[in-house]
Scaffold this active site. Structure first.
Site, short mmCIF file in Angstrom:
data_model
loop_
_atom_site.label_atom_id
_atom_site.label_comp_id
_atom_site.label_asym_id
_atom_site.label_seq_id
_atom_site.Cartn_x
_atom_site.Cartn_y
_atom_site.Cartn_z
CE1 TYR A 94 -14.08 15.76 21.94
CE2 TYR A 94 -15.73 17.48 21.87
CZ TYR A 94 -15.31 16.25 22.33
OH TYR A 94 -16.10 15.53 23.18
CG HIS A 96 -11.45 15.30 15.70
ND1 HIS A 96 -11.52 13.99 16.14
CD2 HIS A 96 -12.42 15.96 16.38
CE1 HIS A 96 -12.49 13.88 17.04
NE2 HIS A 96 -13.04 15.05 17.20
CB SER A 134 -19.96 7.74 22.79
OG SER A 134 -18.92 7.83 21.84
CG ASP A 198 -19.38 -5.88 21.25
OD1 ASP A 198 -19.62 -4.67 21.44
OD2 ASP A 198 -18.21 -6.30 21.07
CB SER A 220 -20.82 -9.28 16.22
OG SER A 220 -20.85 -8.68 14.94
CB VAL A 239 -18.98 -1.55 15.21
CG1 VAL A 239 -20.10 -2.56 15.35
CG2 VAL A 239 -18.91 -1.01 13.80
CG ASP A 270 -17.75 9.44 14.20
OD1 ASP A 270 -18.09 8.25 14.06
OD2 ASP A 270 -17.35 9.90 15.28
CB VAL A 298 -26.69 13.19 11.74
CG1 VAL A 298 -26.10 14.49 12.27
CG2 VAL A 298 -27.97 13.47 10.96
CG MET A 301 -25.86 11.65 15.35
SD MET A 301 -26.02 9.90 15.69
CE MET A 301 -27.61 9.85 16.50
N1 LIG Z 1 -22.25 10.29 14.66
C1 LIG Z 1 -21.92 10.89 15.80
O1 LIG Z 1 -22.30 12.02 16.05
C2 LIG Z 1 -21.11 10.16 16.83
C3 LIG Z 1 -21.03 10.62 18.14
C4 LIG Z 1 -20.30 9.87 19.07
C5 LIG Z 1 -19.64 8.69 18.67
N2 LIG Z 1 -19.73 8.29 17.36
C6 LIG Z 1 -19.09 7.06 16.85
O2 LIG Z 1 -19.80 5.91 17.29
C7 LIG Z 1 -18.93 4.78 17.18
C8 LIG Z 1 -18.99 3.94 18.46
O3 LIG Z 1 -18.40 4.69 19.50
P1 LIG Z 1 -18.28 4.10 21.00
O4 LIG Z 1 -17.86 5.23 21.85
O5 LIG Z 1 -19.50 3.34 21.35
O6 LIG Z 1 -17.06 3.07 20.83
P2 LIG Z 1 -16.67 1.92 21.85
O7 LIG Z 1 -15.23 1.62 21.60
O8 LIG Z 1 -17.11 2.25 23.23
O9 LIG Z 1 -17.55 0.66 21.36
C9 LIG Z 1 -17.38 0.01 20.14
C10 LIG Z 1 -17.85 -1.42 20.26
O10 LIG Z 1 -17.86 -2.01 18.96
C11 LIG Z 1 -17.56 -3.38 19.13
N3 LIG Z 1 -17.22 -3.97 17.85
C12 LIG Z 1 -16.07 -3.85 17.11
N4 LIG Z 1 -16.19 -4.56 15.98
C13 LIG Z 1 -17.42 -5.16 16.00
C14 LIG Z 1 -18.13 -6.03 15.10
N5 LIG Z 1 -17.59 -6.44 13.95
N6 LIG Z 1 -19.39 -6.41 15.46
C15 LIG Z 1 -19.95 -6.00 16.61
N7 LIG Z 1 -19.32 -5.19 17.49
C16 LIG Z 1 -18.08 -4.78 17.19
C17 LIG Z 1 -16.42 -3.35 20.16
O11 LIG Z 1 -16.22 -4.63 20.75
C18 LIG Z 1 -16.94 -2.31 21.14
O12 LIG Z 1 -17.69 -2.90 22.20
C19 LIG Z 1 -17.55 5.37 16.89
O13 LIG Z 1 -17.29 5.28 15.51
C20 LIG Z 1 -17.69 6.81 17.32
O14 LIG Z 1 -16.75 7.65 16.67
C21 LIG Z 1 -20.42 9.02 16.44
#
Ligand SMILES: NC(=O)c1ccc[n+]([C@@H]2O[C@H](COP(=O)([O-])OP(=O)(O)OC[C@H]3O[C@@H](n4cnc5c(N)ncnc54)[C@H](O)[C@@H]3O)[C@@H](O)[C@H]2O)c1
Length: 371
Positions: A94, A96, A134, A198, A220, A239, A270, A298, A301
């Site tokens: 990774y 970034h 995720s 969604d 949504s 989201v 994030d 967090v 995670m």
């Molecule tokens: N905190 C952590 O440790 C950690 C770990 C992994 C992923 N993440 C984060 O989690 C988030 C989601 O990741 P993902 O892999 O599920 O993404 P993804 O692209 O698979 O899913 C995102 C979803 O959000 C929906 N969406 C967009 N705008 C919306 C709204 N206004 N209302 C409702 N739904 C909406 C999209 O249609 C999509 O289905 C990302 O920001 C990712 O970076 C964080």
């Protein structure tokens, strides 16, 4: 090829870039794998297991970087690791880079070839090396939320699954992507009452077909989100708008709609978080309270379950590691456009448009540098 797997040195990072099973796949094909001593010790992967799989145990990261042709890691290289990179050496991890000018400059300066897990693509337009994290975060969000709902943690004292004669907790999942579907699955498995929102109707149809009537789906909108908040014990923010900061779906005044002691888990933290009141927290101190609502935010995670995360990540990276080792990076990158999408830095040139634009580098396409 000689492949090196150093121990991760970023603060509280316990994952490792390769499991003994991965080492065995490589050594069976005639490659040589150098693993830093005690690299997997913190998550129960012993030196003996690595040795049994054919790895050569090496005392220092410096020796690994000096000898290996390809370095396989988890986190972005820290400045002291960047200093060890050699021209033409391949780094697969990774990165970034867009928000990280210091690391980008060090990688460009090193003359190494850096492929970033997070920009490798797949046939369906997904990001196959991000998806496993995720999946972990989505499932963990429910575990963290359930814990935070306990009275001792400041929660409203609701058990997710209820018991016979007592209603289960209400869980609301915002976003039905990889995180959202895994959160929903876990919450349903524990017997909670789950509603998922969604913006994508095709996605809602897909989830409806997958879970049937057990999962309530809602389009949504602000109105639907507010209606859900008044009932919710636990809200998961999941989201994503690719390449953009997360949209703020909950403003501070909206917290007033919720019952005190309810819990928000902002997995999207994030990307800046999807609740106005979110700010990043750590595993050491994961929650804080705003207007009586517990926030769990967090930013890393999967690091909390480093053993599961290591296996999940390396299952996804291994096919690419094998291709790079078997074919060499030039051939592997030329043959696979999805792996090529992961090329970020090539011998002093930035080969990712978004990174070049964000940090003011001249952009060179992967195709042009590979010739
Ligand atoms: N905190 C952590 O440790 C950690 C770990 C992994 C992923 N993440 C984060 O989690 C988030 C989601 O990741 P993902 O892999 O599920 O993404 P993804 O692209 O698979 O899913 C995102 C979803 O959000 C929906 N969406 C967009 N705008 C919306 C709204 N206004 N209302 C409702 N739904 C909406 C999209 O249609 C999509 O289905 C990302 O920001 C990712 O970076 C964080």
């Amino acid at each position: 090829m000689i492949i090196g797997v150093p121990k991760e040195i970023k603060n509280h990072e316990y994952r490792i870039g390769m499991t003994p099973a991965g080492v065995q796949e490589l050594t069976a094909r005639g490659h040589q794998v150098l693993v830093q001593r005690q690299g997997g010790e913190a998550i129960g992967l012993s030196d003996a297991e690595y040795q049994g799989a054919g790895a050569e145990l090496v005392a220092s990261a410096a020796e690994i970087f000096a000898r290996a042709e390809m370095i396989v890691k988890v986190k972005e290289p820290q400045p002291e690791e960047c200093e060890l990179l050699r021209p033409d050496q391949l780094l697969f991890t990774y990165l970034h880079l867009a928000p990280d000018p210091v690391q980008t400059q060090l990688l460009v300066h090193s003359g190494a070839v850096a492929i970033a897990y997070e920009t490798v693509t797949d046939e369906r337009g997904g990001l196959p090396l991000l998806a496993p994290m995720s999946e972990v975060a989505g499932r963990m969000a429910i575990q963290a939320g359930a814990h935070s709902l306990e009275k001792a943690q400041g929660g409203n004292g609701t058990l997710l699954g209820g018991v016979p004669g007592v209603a289960p907790a209400r869980v609301v999942v915002l976003g039905g992507g990889v995180v959202g579907i895994n959160a929903a699955r876990m919450a349903l498995g524990l017997g909670a009452d789950v509603t998922l929102l969604d913006k994508s109707l095709p996605r809602l149809r897909e989830l409806d077909g997958l879970f049937g009537p057990a999962l309530k789906t809602l389009y949504s909108t602000q109105v639907n989100i507010e209606a859900c908040l008044a009932q919710a014990d636990l809200v998961i923010g999941a989201v994503l708008i690719p390449g953009a900061a997360a949209p703020k779906l909950l403003t501070r005044p909206m917290l007033g709609l919720m019952r005190k002691g309810s819990v928000l888990v902002d997995v999207a933290i994030d990307q800046g978080g999807c609740f106005e009141t979110s700010h990043p927290t750590t595993h050491e101190d994961p929650t804080y309270v705003v207007d009586g609502i517990i926030h769990y935010c967090v930013a890393n995670m999967p690091g909390g379950v480093a053993r599961t995360s290591t296996f999940a990540l390396t299952n996804a990276t291994l096919p690419f590691v094998l291709a790079l080792a078997d074919k060499g990076y030039v051939q592997a990158l030329k043959e696979d456009k999805h792996l090529r999408a992961g090329l970020n830095v090539f011998k002093g040139k930035v080969t990712q448009g978004a990174v070049a634009q964000a940090l003011g580098y001249e952009y060179a396409s992967a195709e042009s540098v590979l010739g």
